[in-house]
Scaffold this active site. Structure first.
Site, PDB file in Angstrom:
ATOM      1  N   GLU A 124       0.809  -1.203   0.000  1.00 25.20           N
ATOM      2  CA  GLU A 124       0.000   0.000   0.000  1.00 25.20           C
ATOM      3  C   GLU A 124       0.846   1.258   0.000  1.00 25.20           C
ATOM      4  O   GLU A 124       1.935   1.292   0.577  1.00 25.20           O
ATOM      5  CB  GLU A 124      -0.897   0.009   1.225  1.00 25.20           C
ATOM      6  CG  GLU A 124      -2.220  -0.587   0.866  1.00 25.20           C
ATOM      7  CD  GLU A 124      -3.106  -0.813   2.033  1.00 25.20           C
ATOM      8  OE1 GLU A 124      -2.688  -0.522   3.163  1.00 25.20           O
ATOM      9  OE2 GLU A 124      -4.212  -1.286   1.806  1.00 25.20           O
ATOM     10  N   CYS A 137       3.554   8.401   1.206  1.00 22.92           N
ATOM     11  CA  CYS A 137       4.222   7.457   2.109  1.00 22.92           C
ATOM     12  C   CYS A 137       4.463   6.153   1.345  1.00 22.92           C
ATOM     13  O   CYS A 137       3.519   5.494   0.910  1.00 22.92           O
ATOM     14  CB  CYS A 137       3.322   7.239   3.326  1.00 22.92           C
ATOM     15  SG  CYS A 137       4.025   6.116   4.524  1.00 22.92           S
ATOM     16  N   CYS A 144       8.655  -7.206   7.087  1.00 24.19           N
ATOM     17  CA  CYS A 144       9.853  -6.619   7.705  1.00 24.19           C
ATOM     18  C   CYS A 144      10.564  -7.714   8.487  1.00 24.19           C
ATOM     19  O   CYS A 144       9.911  -8.572   9.083  1.00 24.19           O
ATOM     20  CB  CYS A 144       9.440  -5.480   8.649  1.00 24.19           C
ATOM     21  SG  CYS A 144      10.837  -4.516   9.276  1.00 24.19           S
ATOM     22  N   CYS A 148       9.639  -4.893  15.909  1.00 21.70           N
ATOM     23  CA  CYS A 148       9.285  -3.883  16.906  1.00 21.70           C
ATOM     24  C   CYS A 148       7.931  -4.281  17.521  1.00 21.70           C
ATOM     25  O   CYS A 148       6.986  -4.595  16.785  1.00 21.70           O
ATOM     26  CB  CYS A 148       9.207  -2.512  16.246  1.00 21.70           C
ATOM     27  SG  CYS A 148      10.766  -2.090  15.439  1.00 21.70           S
ATOM     28  N   CYS A 151       4.580  -2.591  16.519  1.00 23.06           N
ATOM     29  CA  CYS A 151       4.340  -2.404  15.086  1.00 23.06           C
ATOM     30  C   CYS A 151       3.793  -3.680  14.489  1.00 23.06           C
ATOM     31  O   CYS A 151       4.368  -4.743  14.676  1.00 23.06           O
ATOM     32  CB  CYS A 151       5.642  -2.018  14.382  1.00 23.06           C
ATOM     33  SG  CYS A 151       5.498  -2.033  12.575  1.00 23.06           S
ATOM     34  N   CYS A 382     -11.892  -0.375   4.587  1.00 20.98           N
ATOM     35  CA  CYS A 382     -10.962  -1.223   3.851  1.00 20.98           C
ATOM     36  C   CYS A 382     -11.340  -2.695   3.886  1.00 20.98           C
ATOM     37  O   CYS A 382     -10.819  -3.487   3.138  1.00 20.98           O
ATOM     38  CB  CYS A 382      -9.534  -1.022   4.311  1.00 20.98           C
ATOM     39  SG  CYS A 382      -9.253  -1.719   5.896  1.00 20.98           S
TER      40      CYS A 382
END
Ligand code: SAH
Ligand code: SF4
Length: 411
Positions: A124, A137, A144, A148, A151, A382
């Site tokens: 996205e 962005c 990833c 974290c 996150c 969404c």
């Protein structure tokens, strides 16, 4: 009003199917000028003596005019255009969905073809219009490798790095959709800055850790900031890192963009828990790397992102420690209200606490804007994503979208 469009027409679907079956063509977007010359010559499409001139022409069509079809390159002969199209592609990704919030925030779900044996991937990209500027962005990875704890991307495995082409086409496709190339119309009713470019700033704050995909990010950002092409000022490009210390100096030296650090804690014990890469590169090393960031000055400050987690890092003591930690570093502080996601144990700090924290930091001399979450209504919508595009679970998507919209930067 919220708008949600599925932009995949039957014709696009057929074309994509045909593309999947056809031999893979070389991608021209994302190549340096030298690589572009090499690709044109080694394919036999362009004789060596013409390479420089053709590279110049293509660069202009691709990055100034924003064409996505060789047929539109009017100053190139028809035969050569056909040859180019036979060997190469300059296609945009498939736009699976475009959502438009009542506040003008736009969110695209892009699908990129598989690389090698992999599956197609979806990422996205979010556009946030504000008074006087428009920020895009951009994602650097699918998933990833880091974890974290606050996150949601950190709970997903890395699927793969995005290529330079995939990083750049996020920007170029967003510019297509906003009419942000010369001679293109902005869609009626679109909320965009009143003057200047629709996308004036970009932030590498989407999915992934950009400094774990250094080479592709570097290539993409150097092309995005090339004065004879997309021409975004490096001062309007911000790269956000969780703190990959060995790559920070290179970021300034080789890319030269603005830096943002996902700080979130002011002591190693807490940062080890929140941003585990801290165990490898503790605060002392991180702040040292920031102090030596090339080009750092009061006019070119580092942005420190600080997510506000209730009863975890939001006390007045923490605010004091933050000011102390950053003493002497030309810095901006961005307070980000935590965006909760299903399964998380964290909560967002109370508004009053955030304001007190911000006041302390302001009084210490830092401009510390609190990022207002944008595009809330498109988060609600969404769940309307089409099931065939829904590889991530709905809950995962919601959390990621919340993060991307909250995580947009100041630049
Ligand atoms: N991997 C890079 C860039 C992407 S994250 C980095 O960590 O810097 C973009 C920003 O969103 C980071 O500051 C990140 O810490 C923040 N973020 C992540 N999850 C969040 C959440 N749930 N709520 C608010 N901000 C979040
Ligand atoms: Fe990765 Fe950044 Fe999320 Fe950490 S905050 S898991 S580095 S995307």
């Amino acid at each position: 009003m919220t708008l949600s469009l599925d932009l995949t027409t039957d014709a696009t679907r057929d074309a994509l199917r045909a593309r999947a079956a056809a031999p893979v063509k070389g991608e021209l977007i994302g190549l340096t000028r030298e690589e572009l010359a090499e690709a044109l010559v080694s394919s036999g499409v362009v004789p060596e003596r013409q390479a420089k001139m053709r590279v110049q022409q293509l660069w202009h069509w691709l990055y100034v005019r924003g064409v996505s079809d060789f047929a539109d390159m009017f100053n190139i002969s028809k035969d050569l255009r056909a040859e180019l199209a036979k060997h190469f592609t300059i296609a945009r990704p498939e736009i699976v969905e475009e959502q438009i919030s009542s506040d003008g925030t736009r969110k695209w779900l892009f699908r990129f073809p598989p690389r090698g044996a992999g599956r197609p991937v979806e990422i996205e990209t979010v556009y946030i219009p504000e008074e006087g500027r428009g920020t895009l962005c951009i994602s650097s990875q699918v998933g990833c490798t880091l974890t974290c704890s606050f996150c949601h991307t950190g709970t997903q495995k890395l699927v793969r790095n995005l290529t330079a082409e995939e990083i750049l086409t996020q920007l170029m496709t967003a510019r297509d959709r906003l009419g942000d190339f010369p001679h293109r119309d902005t869609p009626a009713g679109a909320i965009v800055p009143a003057e200047g470019r629709k996308i004036s700033n970009i932030v590498m704050m989407g999915m992934g850790e950009p400094l774990y995909n250094f080479e592709a990010v570097k290539k993409a950002l150097l092309i995005a900031s090339d004065g004879d092409g997309l021409a975004l000022s490096k001062r309007r490009i911000t790269l956000s890192t969780s703190g990959v210390v060995p790559e920070i100096f290179r970021t300034g030296e080789e890319i030269g963009v603005m830096l943002a650090i996902s700080l979130h804690a002011t002591n190693d014990d807490l940062r080890d828990l929140l941003v585990p890469i801290n165990k490898k590169y503790p605060l002392k090393d991180l702040i040292e790397a920031c102090r030596s960031y090339p080009g750092l000055s009061n006019a070119r400050r580092i942005t420190f992102e600080y997510v506000m987690l209730k009863d975890v890092n939001d006390s007045l003591e923490d605010a004091k420690a933050l000011v102390k930690l950053l003493r002497g570093v030309p810095a901006k502080i961005n307070l980000i209200p935590f965006n909760p996601w299903p399964g998380t144990n964290y909560q967002c700090s109370d508004w009053e606490t955030i304001e007190k924290f911000a006041d302390y930091i302001n009084n210490a001399g830092y401009a510390s804007p609190i990022r207002t979450p944008r595009g809330r209504d498109i988060l609600a919508a969404c769940g309307q994503l089409k099931s065939e595009s829904e590889r991530m679970k709905k809950t995962e998507r919601l959390a990621l979208e919340a993060m991307m919209i909250a995580g947009h930067g100041e630049a």
